[in-house]
Motif scaffolding. Structure first.
Motif, PDB file in Angstrom:
ATOM      1  N   PHE A  76      59.089  41.245  34.067  1.00  8.85           N
ATOM      2  CA  PHE A  76      58.065  41.735  33.138  1.00  8.85           C
ATOM      3  C   PHE A  76      58.090  40.826  31.906  1.00  8.85           C
ATOM      4  O   PHE A  76      58.944  40.956  31.043  1.00  8.85           O
ATOM      5  CB  PHE A  76      58.424  43.177  32.791  1.00  8.85           C
ATOM      6  CG  PHE A  76      57.466  43.881  31.859  1.00  8.85           C
ATOM      7  CD1 PHE A  76      56.284  43.311  31.435  1.00  8.85           C
ATOM      8  CD2 PHE A  76      57.767  45.158  31.416  1.00  8.85           C
ATOM      9  CE1 PHE A  76      55.421  43.982  30.588  1.00  8.85           C
ATOM     10  CE2 PHE A  76      56.917  45.852  30.567  1.00  8.85           C
ATOM     11  CZ  PHE A  76      55.746  45.253  30.146  1.00  8.85           C
ATOM     12  N   LEU A 103      49.331  43.276  32.304  1.00  9.44           N
ATOM     13  CA  LEU A 103      50.750  42.960  32.481  1.00  9.44           C
ATOM     14  C   LEU A 103      50.901  41.552  33.055  1.00  9.44           C
ATOM     15  O   LEU A 103      50.173  41.171  33.980  1.00  9.44           O
ATOM     16  CB  LEU A 103      51.316  43.982  33.473  1.00  9.44           C
ATOM     17  CG  LEU A 103      52.753  43.877  33.896  1.00  9.44           C
ATOM     18  CD1 LEU A 103      53.651  44.396  32.795  1.00  9.44           C
ATOM     19  CD2 LEU A 103      52.959  44.720  35.143  1.00  9.44           C
ATOM     20  N   LEU A 110      53.470  39.160  34.981  1.00  4.97           N
ATOM     21  CA  LEU A 110      54.684  39.288  35.796  1.00  4.97           C
ATOM     22  C   LEU A 110      55.074  37.926  36.361  1.00  4.97           C
ATOM     23  O   LEU A 110      54.239  37.263  36.980  1.00  4.97           O
ATOM     24  CB  LEU A 110      54.332  40.235  36.956  1.00  4.97           C
ATOM     25  CG  LEU A 110      55.372  41.176  37.509  1.00  4.97           C
ATOM     26  CD1 LEU A 110      55.932  42.074  36.424  1.00  4.97           C
ATOM     27  CD2 LEU A 110      54.716  42.037  38.596  1.00  4.97           C
ATOM     28  N   CYS A 127      60.444  50.060  34.765  1.00  6.00           N
ATOM     29  CA  CYS A 127      59.010  50.212  34.997  1.00  6.00           C
ATOM     30  C   CYS A 127      58.741  50.232  36.492  1.00  6.00           C
ATOM     31  O   CYS A 127      59.358  49.520  37.223  1.00  6.00           O
ATOM     32  CB  CYS A 127      58.239  49.020  34.441  1.00  6.00           C
ATOM     33  SG  CYS A 127      57.789  49.247  32.751  1.00  6.00           S
TER      34      CYS A 127
END
Ligand code: BTN
Length: 271
Positions: free
Chosen positions: A237, A246, A248, A271
């Motif tokens: 993350f 997000l 990644l 998460c």
């Protein structure tokens, strides 16, 4: 629940104390409703009733993300939905859950809690989920027509009030602190925080808002798994970008951008 007087939240009680200007100018309160999101969605069609808040003491068909049920017993939690203006850019939709999460976290902090945020829209205390957020939108002729955000906070449930299947992963404010919390005061604070953050967002000070989100998220740099549609992606993350997406870093070194993922619990703090 035992030994706690449960006073229903009414529109008059809220209006007496609320200092917000946009959110809460119209308030609907119900003893029992299928889902505040469903009711609000009908009110919100065509961009109507912006700022309206729908609150239920109990939901009989409360909904969570991925069509999961959201347990909403009477008088113990805050189950509410806010109607937002659908005039925002489509690319900004991903910021609404983050704005909501920050507002809930700031509220809980004002009540002495130390919440953390999990992308995109869970609020945790001691690694357990205390609040879920369900933003929903509808399009008409390719234009955004409805924008609502539903917020469910577990407030005064005891451990045994929570359904068996979520007892290990969920908590309530009462469980976390050992004391009951006044739902009306919590609601007033939440609406006022939401209004302030919404105005920060509307004035395009999104970086300030994102910073508030980032500093409450302990998962940066951790290995996480998200579900993007039906695909699972794992990686480090790295970041949450300016649109709330997000970032990644996968094992092969590539960067995946996820905008509507469903984070998985790899353990209570992941998460
Ligand atoms: C999640 O799955 O984490 C989201 C849960 C959202 C629950 C709230 S309670 C008020 C509003 N009405 C609903 O039916 N759902 C949302």
């Amino acid at each position: 629940m035992r030994n706690l007087t449960i006073l229903p939240i009414t529109a008059d009680l809220v209006k007496d104390r609320l200092r917000a200007r946009l959110f809460g100018k119209q308030i609907f309160t119900f003893e029992r409703l299928a889902s505040t999101n469903d009711f609000a969605k009908r009110l919100a069609k065509g961009g109507r009733n912006v700022g309206t808040i729908v609150i239920a003491e109990e939901q009989t068909r409360g909904r969570g993300r991925q069509s999961r049920p959201w347990h909403s017993p009477p008088g113990t939690g805050l189950w509410l939905t806010l109607i937002l203006s659908p005039t925002i850019k489509r690319s900004d939709l991903g910021l609404i859950p983050l704005l909501s999460g920050v507002s809930v976290a700031q509220t809980l902090e004002q009540f002495g809690f130390q919440p953390s945020l999990k992308w995109p829209n869970d609020v945790l205390i001691n690694g357990k989920k205390v609040c879920g957020i369900l933003g929903e939108s509808e399009f008409r002729y390719n234009e955004l027509d409805v924008l609502i955000v539903g917020i469910g906070i577990n407030v005064n449930q005891t451990a045994t009030d929570l359904p068996n299947d979520i007892r290990d992963t969920a908590t309530s404010l009462r469980q976390a602190s050992g004391n009951p919390v006044d739902r009306l005061s919590l609601l007033i604070s939440l609406i006022e925080n939401f209004e302030r953050n919404h105005s920060i967002f509307s004035n395009d000070r999104r970086e300030a808002l994102l910073e508030e989100w980032r500093k409450r998220c302990p998962f940066f740099g951790q290995n996480i798994t998200v579900r993007n549609d039906q695909i699972y992606i794992s990686g480090i993350f790295e970041a949450v970008d300016i649109n709330g997406q997000l970032r990644l870093r996968t094992n092969d070194g590539n960067v995946e951008i996820v905008n509507a993922g469903e984070p998985l619990m790899n353990g209570p703090e992941k998460c």
